[in-house]
Design an enzyme around this catalytic site. Structure first.
Site, PDB file in Angstrom:
ATOM      1  N   LYS A  68       0.823  -1.200   0.000  1.00 10.85           N
ATOM      2  CA  LYS A  68       0.000   0.000   0.000  1.00 10.85           C
ATOM      3  C   LYS A  68       0.853   1.244   0.000  1.00 10.85           C
ATOM      4  O   LYS A  68       0.547   2.201  -0.702  1.00 10.85           O
ATOM      5  CB  LYS A  68      -0.945   0.017   1.198  1.00 10.85           C
ATOM      6  CG  LYS A  68      -0.253   0.263   2.507  1.00 10.85           C
ATOM      7  CD  LYS A  68      -1.218   0.167   3.650  1.00 10.85           C
ATOM      8  CE  LYS A  68      -0.503   0.424   4.937  1.00 10.85           C
ATOM      9  NZ  LYS A  68      -1.237   0.100   6.090  1.00 10.85           N
ATOM     10  N   LYS A  72       0.916   3.606  -3.268  1.00 17.29           N
ATOM     11  CA  LYS A  72       0.453   4.945  -3.059  1.00 17.29           C
ATOM     12  C   LYS A  72       1.519   5.869  -3.547  1.00 17.29           C
ATOM     13  O   LYS A  72       1.228   6.942  -3.991  1.00 17.29           O
ATOM     14  CB  LYS A  72       0.223   5.222  -1.610  1.00 17.29           C
ATOM     15  CG  LYS A  72      -0.907   4.453  -1.117  1.00 17.29           C
ATOM     16  CD  LYS A  72      -1.119   4.696   0.309  1.00 17.29           C
ATOM     17  CE  LYS A  72      -2.249   4.031   0.827  1.00 17.29           C
ATOM     18  NZ  LYS A  72      -2.495   4.011   2.124  1.00 17.29           N
ATOM     19  N   VAL A 127      -8.534  -1.699   5.164  1.00 13.44           N
ATOM     20  CA  VAL A 127      -7.377  -2.391   4.610  1.00 13.44           C
ATOM     21  C   VAL A 127      -6.110  -1.582   4.855  1.00 13.44           C
ATOM     22  O   VAL A 127      -5.058  -2.136   5.177  1.00 13.44           O
ATOM     23  CB  VAL A 127      -7.577  -2.643   3.098  1.00 13.44           C
ATOM     24  CG1 VAL A 127      -6.276  -3.133   2.461  1.00 13.44           C
ATOM     25  CG2 VAL A 127      -8.683  -3.672   2.868  1.00 13.44           C
ATOM     26  N   GLU A 128      -6.223  -0.263   4.746  1.00 13.99           N
ATOM     27  CA  GLU A 128      -5.044   0.582   4.889  1.00 13.99           C
ATOM     28  C   GLU A 128      -4.488   0.596   6.307  1.00 13.99           C
ATOM     29  O   GLU A 128      -3.296   0.339   6.510  1.00 13.99           O
ATOM     30  CB  GLU A 128      -5.376   2.022   4.462  1.00 13.99           C
ATOM     31  CG  GLU A 128      -5.615   2.200   2.980  1.00 13.99           C
ATOM     32  CD  GLU A 128      -4.368   1.921   2.156  1.00 13.99           C
ATOM     33  OE1 GLU A 128      -3.258   2.019   2.704  1.00 13.99           O
ATOM     34  OE2 GLU A 128      -4.510   1.595   0.974  1.00 13.99           O
ATOM     35  N   THR A 129      -5.305   0.920   7.279  1.00 15.71           N
ATOM     36  CA  THR A 129      -4.774   1.163   8.630  1.00 15.71           C
ATOM     37  C   THR A 129      -5.635   0.597   9.761  1.00 15.71           C
ATOM     38  O   THR A 129      -5.427   0.940  10.926  1.00 15.71           O
ATOM     39  CB  THR A 129      -4.622   2.678   8.888  1.00 15.71           C
ATOM     40  OG1 THR A 129      -5.921   3.299   8.825  1.00 15.71           O
ATOM     41  CG2 THR A 129      -3.705   3.331   7.868  1.00 15.71           C
TER      42      THR A 129
END
Length: 388
Positions: free
Chosen positions: A38, A42, A174-176
């Site tokens: 990610k 990003k 999903v990210e954090t």
């Protein structure tokens, strides 16, 4: 970084698109690849960092030598770093002495260098393993609580942007895990390290240029937000806050969704929700497409459909094109809409296939991976189904 996140990070480079480079072919990640992927993707402009400031070619081509890029590196003594600071001061009106003082406090982060190195090849990608890591009880439970707490804001974002609440919730989860794992690295440390001491790699020059742009963006963002630059914490690649935006993405796509006069992706879930929706819309999300984002697919034995794979992160084909290539589905595909064929390898087990829409590919602009987009979709669905 928690141990689980570190395990996810260490396997990321099994995906060719996890290198955060301006590659065009879509890829898939290994089961343990999420956290590192990610941040890298990003960095790519998937995710978002399309607003990186242009860096002069002479500066971008200069790197620290292997001898300089060690634990004892002092960035304030680097000609490349000081040339970069001169350019930034001229371009943005930063007092040069203040930049010099700031650079004197920036430290080389070897962990960032190690984590961006490609992992050894050979381990097969496995969608089922990956999905078990990302779509699991902790994220689902946290997602239900996050959705319940911010239901009104999510409903507003869905109405204003046309992005379903479950997709926004899926991405932040999903990210954090809803802000639980946003990263503990000082952003200026890791961006400077990767901008001037990126490890040897075929795309090293492009990666350094990218991170120098993001370092410049971070300085501009800190001044614009009236925050101490060294107080910015994030991932090992410099991604910030609940949705893990690179600094350039915060500048380009961030939204002051709580209307308090500032964009805060670290402390405001409301701003994070609005910014995720804003990013997706500006990367191709079609509000008028209200059906499924992907459809189940079967492929013929003659493998004529292989020419439909890896055709960029965009829906290019008509339903009749898919049928002519030997792709079938039990679903009824919407008329007058374009689609793409994606594959989800499962290691030694049979590969799965899906017919993907424009909105699926909009999610891949956040992170250039089929696995990532599918995990966002399925996590969001699981959370929705588990809400009271």
């Amino acid at each position: 970084m928690k141990f689980t996140s570190l395990l996810l990070a260490l396997a990321v480079s099994a995906s060719p698109l996890s290198q955060a480079a301006p590659a065009k072919k879509p890829g898939k990640k290994s089961a343990q690849s999420h956290s590192k992927a990610k941040a890298k993707a990003k960095a790519k402009g998937a995710r978002k960092a399309g607003a990186s400031v242009a860096v002069p070619a002479a500066v971008a081509a200069t790197a620290l030598t292997a001898a300089e890029a060690g634990d004892a590196v002092v960035f304030s003594e680097s000609e490349a770093v000081n040339a970069f600071a001169d350019e930034v001061a001229l371009r943005h009106g930063f007092p040069r002495a203040e930049l010099a003082a700031l650079i004197g406090q920036i430290r080389y982060i070897d962990t960032a260098v190690q984590l961006v190195k490609p992992a050894p090849k050979g381990k097969p990608k496995n969608w089922q393993n990956y999905s078990r890591v990302t779509i699991e009880p902790i994220r689902i439970k946290a997602g239900v609580a996050f959705w319940n707490q911010h239901a009104a804001v999510l409903a507003r974002a869905q109405a204003e942007y046309g992005v379903p609440a479950e997709i926004i919730v899926g991405i932040i989860g999903v990210e954090t895990i809803y802000g639980r794992q946003t990263g503990r690295f000082r952003v200026l440390d890791v961006l400077t390290t990767l901008a001037f001491a990126y490890p040897e790699a075929p795309n090293r020059a492009a990666r350094m240029a990218f991170f120098r742009g993001e370092l410049e963006n971070a300085l501009v963002l800190a001044r614009k937000s009236n925050i101490e630059p060294l107080s910015l914490l994030g991932s090992f690649a410099g991604a910030i806050g609940m949705p893990q935006f690179m600094p350039g993405s915060v500048l380009a796509y961030g939204v002051d969704y709580d209307n308090n006069g500032s964009i805060d992706l670290r402390g405001s879930a409301v701003d994070a929700i609005g910014s995720v929706a804003s990013f997706l819309v500006q990367h191709g999300w079609q509000a008028k497409q209200t059906g499924p984002l992907v459809y189940p697919a079967s492929v013929s034995d003659d493998r004529a459909w292989e020419s439909l794979l890896n055709q960029g992160l965009a829906a290019k084909f008509r339903a009749e094109d898919l049928r002519a290539g030997g792709v079938s589905t039990s679903a009824v595909l919407p008329a007058n809409q374009r689609f793409g064929l994606i594959d989800l390898p499962n290691g030694p087990d049979p590969t799965e296939y899906r017919i993907a829409t424009d909105n699926f590919f909009a999610i891949t602009q956040y992170n250039r991976s089929y696995f990532y987009a599918m995990s966002v979709i399925e996590l969001g669905r699981a959370i929705r189904q588990n809400r009271p």
